[in-house]
Design a protein around this motif. Structure first.
Motif, short mmCIF file in Angstrom:
data_model
loop_
_atom_site.label_atom_id
_atom_site.label_comp_id
_atom_site.label_asym_id
_atom_site.label_seq_id
_atom_site.Cartn_x
_atom_site.Cartn_y
_atom_site.Cartn_z
N LEU B 65 0.83 -1.21 0.00
CA LEU B 65 0.00 0.00 0.00
C LEU B 65 0.86 1.25 0.00
O LEU B 65 2.02 1.22 0.40
CB LEU B 65 -0.89 0.03 1.25
CG LEU B 65 -1.82 -1.16 1.49
CD1 LEU B 65 -2.50 -1.03 2.85
CD2 LEU B 65 -2.86 -1.28 0.39
N PHE B 66 0.27 2.36 -0.39
CA PHE B 66 0.89 3.68 -0.20
C PHE B 66 -0.19 4.65 0.24
O PHE B 66 -1.36 4.27 0.35
CB PHE B 66 1.65 4.13 -1.46
CG PHE B 66 0.80 4.22 -2.71
CD1 PHE B 66 0.53 3.10 -3.49
CD2 PHE B 66 0.29 5.45 -3.13
CE1 PHE B 66 -0.25 3.19 -4.65
CE2 PHE B 66 -0.49 5.55 -4.28
CZ PHE B 66 -0.76 4.41 -5.04
N GLU B 67 0.18 5.90 0.50
CA GLU B 67 -0.67 6.93 1.11
C GLU B 67 -0.83 6.65 2.61
O GLU B 67 -1.50 5.71 3.03
CB GLU B 67 -2.06 7.03 0.45
CG GLU B 67 -2.04 7.61 -0.95
CD GLU B 67 -1.40 9.00 -1.01
OE1 GLU B 67 -1.68 9.86 -0.15
OE2 GLU B 67 -0.59 9.22 -1.95
N ALA B 70 -4.22 6.01 4.28
CA ALA B 70 -4.82 4.74 3.87
C ALA B 70 -4.13 3.59 4.61
O ALA B 70 -4.77 2.64 5.05
CB ALA B 70 -4.69 4.55 2.36
#
Lengths: 214, 219
Positions: B65-67, B70
């Protein structure tokens, strides 16, 4: 009395962001005008709804909310009719909700302001600002192009809130000379063509009081 | 269960955003440094994790994942129940809505007013060797005062932003505010007693103290 009141200007893309969600869920609402040009958003009546003095705000029964993305999460969570906008598992969906907020929006918003809103208010677009944000948005949309080559919708196989949150600004962008940023990217274009054809969105844009094109 | 991995320098604000949530839920994790000076964040290996070439990124088994917000939400959703923690309040529509509202406020109103002061006073001089742009600082402080007026009113009614319970919304304010307290303008908060008290409550949390230890104010 409408059960739901959406406060703001019907042309504002952040207001339309919420209208789009309400329409996807088939919910009745009325738009209560808050005219930024007269400073209505800084008056006590509106500050009681959003103490930061920004549109939109949503009144749903005795619930009052602001921040369009928070409002949309609330709508998606509360109302189970219509499409499932926040399905689980949600990891990828959350990523692309944030991508809209932190990569897409920071560049599309000033572009739409300069190219669409400012002229409506009698001003002229600033070419330096336009070029800077068009350049940055192009780089962002390159990432979307790669992603949408592998995914029909941003979170995967189904339309979700991640797609929906883009639609009001994508619509406004399509009315500017920078519409080619989307049109020139085949997968981004295909995605936009698909989601903008949704009946709920057609209903949303029909209600936007766009002035006739120059 | 293998520890989750957070990619990025431990002192980075957006890495810290995730780490404080990992600490709150007591999850096992590993911080994998990304050498920003060497442009490791633009390497093909890192771009495969984060196509925008930014830190942080995150891995939990097959999930990448990124952000940071999030990622933090993912961590809270995965580990909260077993940790007996409820920072998202997803079982209560009204409470969750308030968490979401104030999380958006942090992202779109608080941070844009406060972070330029951090960048101009601490980060740019250290990383780029440029002097502080006082005009940017002054303009940001004026915006921040207006924002803090609203925070003061809110925190006069509730101990925390989403209500009388600590939430993800409060924790999101920690990393940049921590660095703001290392700028010459930290005393701005003195004019907002409820905001100051709220900040001190956050800063006193074991999770925040632990992660702050890797975020030196002089660098």
């Amino acid at each position: 009395m409408a059960p739901r009141k959406l406060y703001g200007m019907p042309l504002s893309p952040n207001v339309v962001r919420v209208a789009a969600a309400l329409n996807e869920k088939g919910l009745d609402f009325e738009i209560v005008p808050v005219d930024l040009r007269t400073g209505a958003h800084k008056q006590p009546e509106f500050l009681a709804l959003n103490p930061f003095g920004q549109i939109p705000a949503l009144q749903d029964g005795d619930e009052v909310l602001y921040e369009s993305r928070a409002i949309n999460r609330y709508i998606a969570t509360k109302y189970t009719e219509g499409p499932e906008l926040l399905p689980t598992p949600s990891a990828k969906l959350e990523v692309w909700l944030e991508v809209e907020s932190h990569h897409f929006y920071p560049h599309v918003s000033p572009l739409v302001f300069q190219l669409l809103i400012k002229p409506m208010l009698g001003g002229a677009a600033d070419p330096v600002v336009v070029d800077k944000h068009a350049h940055e948005l192009a780089r962002v949309l390159d990432v979307y192009e790669t992603h949408l080559a592998q995914n029909k919708y941003l979170a995967g196989d189904a339309f979700t809130l991640a797609d929906l949150n883009h639609m009001s600004y994508l619509f406004c962008l399509s009315k500017t000379p920078k519409a080619d940023l989307v049109a020139s990217r085949p997968h981004v274009k295909a995605w936009w063509d698909d989601i903008s054809a949704r009946p709920a969105f057609q209903k949303t844009v029909a209600a936007i009081p766009f002035p006739p094109s120059a | 269960m293998a520890p989750v991995k957070v990619f990025g320098p431990a002192m980075s604000t957006n890495v810290a955003r995730i780490l404080v949530c990992l600490e709150e839920v007591g999850a096992e994790y590993e911080v994998v440094n990304i050498d920003m000076q060497a442009k490791e964040h633009k390497s093909p290996e890192h771009l495969a994790r984060n196509p925008f070439g930014q830190i942080p990124a995150f891995q939990d088994g097959d999930i990448v994942l990124f952000e940071s917000r999030a990622i933090a939400k993912y961590v809270l959703r995965k580990f909260s129940k077993s940790a007996g923690v409820d920072l998202l309040r997803e079982g209560d529509l009204k409470e969750a809505a308030m968490v979401d509202v104030w999380t958006e406020v942090e992202a779109h109103t608080y941070n844009p007013a406060l972070s330029p002061v951090v960048y101009e006073c601490l980060i740019y001089p250290a990383m780029r060797g440029v002097p502080t742009n006082q005009k940017v600082v002054e303009e940001s402080l004026e915006k921040l005062k207006k924002v803090l007026d609203v925070y003061e009113a809110r925190l006069s009614k509730h101990d925390y932003l989403a209500g009388d319970f600590l939430s993800f919304a409060d924790l999101n304010h920690f990393p940049y505010t921590h660095y703001f307290m290392g700028t010459p303008h930290a005393s701005l908060f003195d004019a907002y007693p409820h905001v100051k008290a709220w900040w001190e409550r956050l800063a006193a949390r074991p999770s925040v103290k632990k992660i702050s230890a890797n975020m030196p104010l002089k660098f």
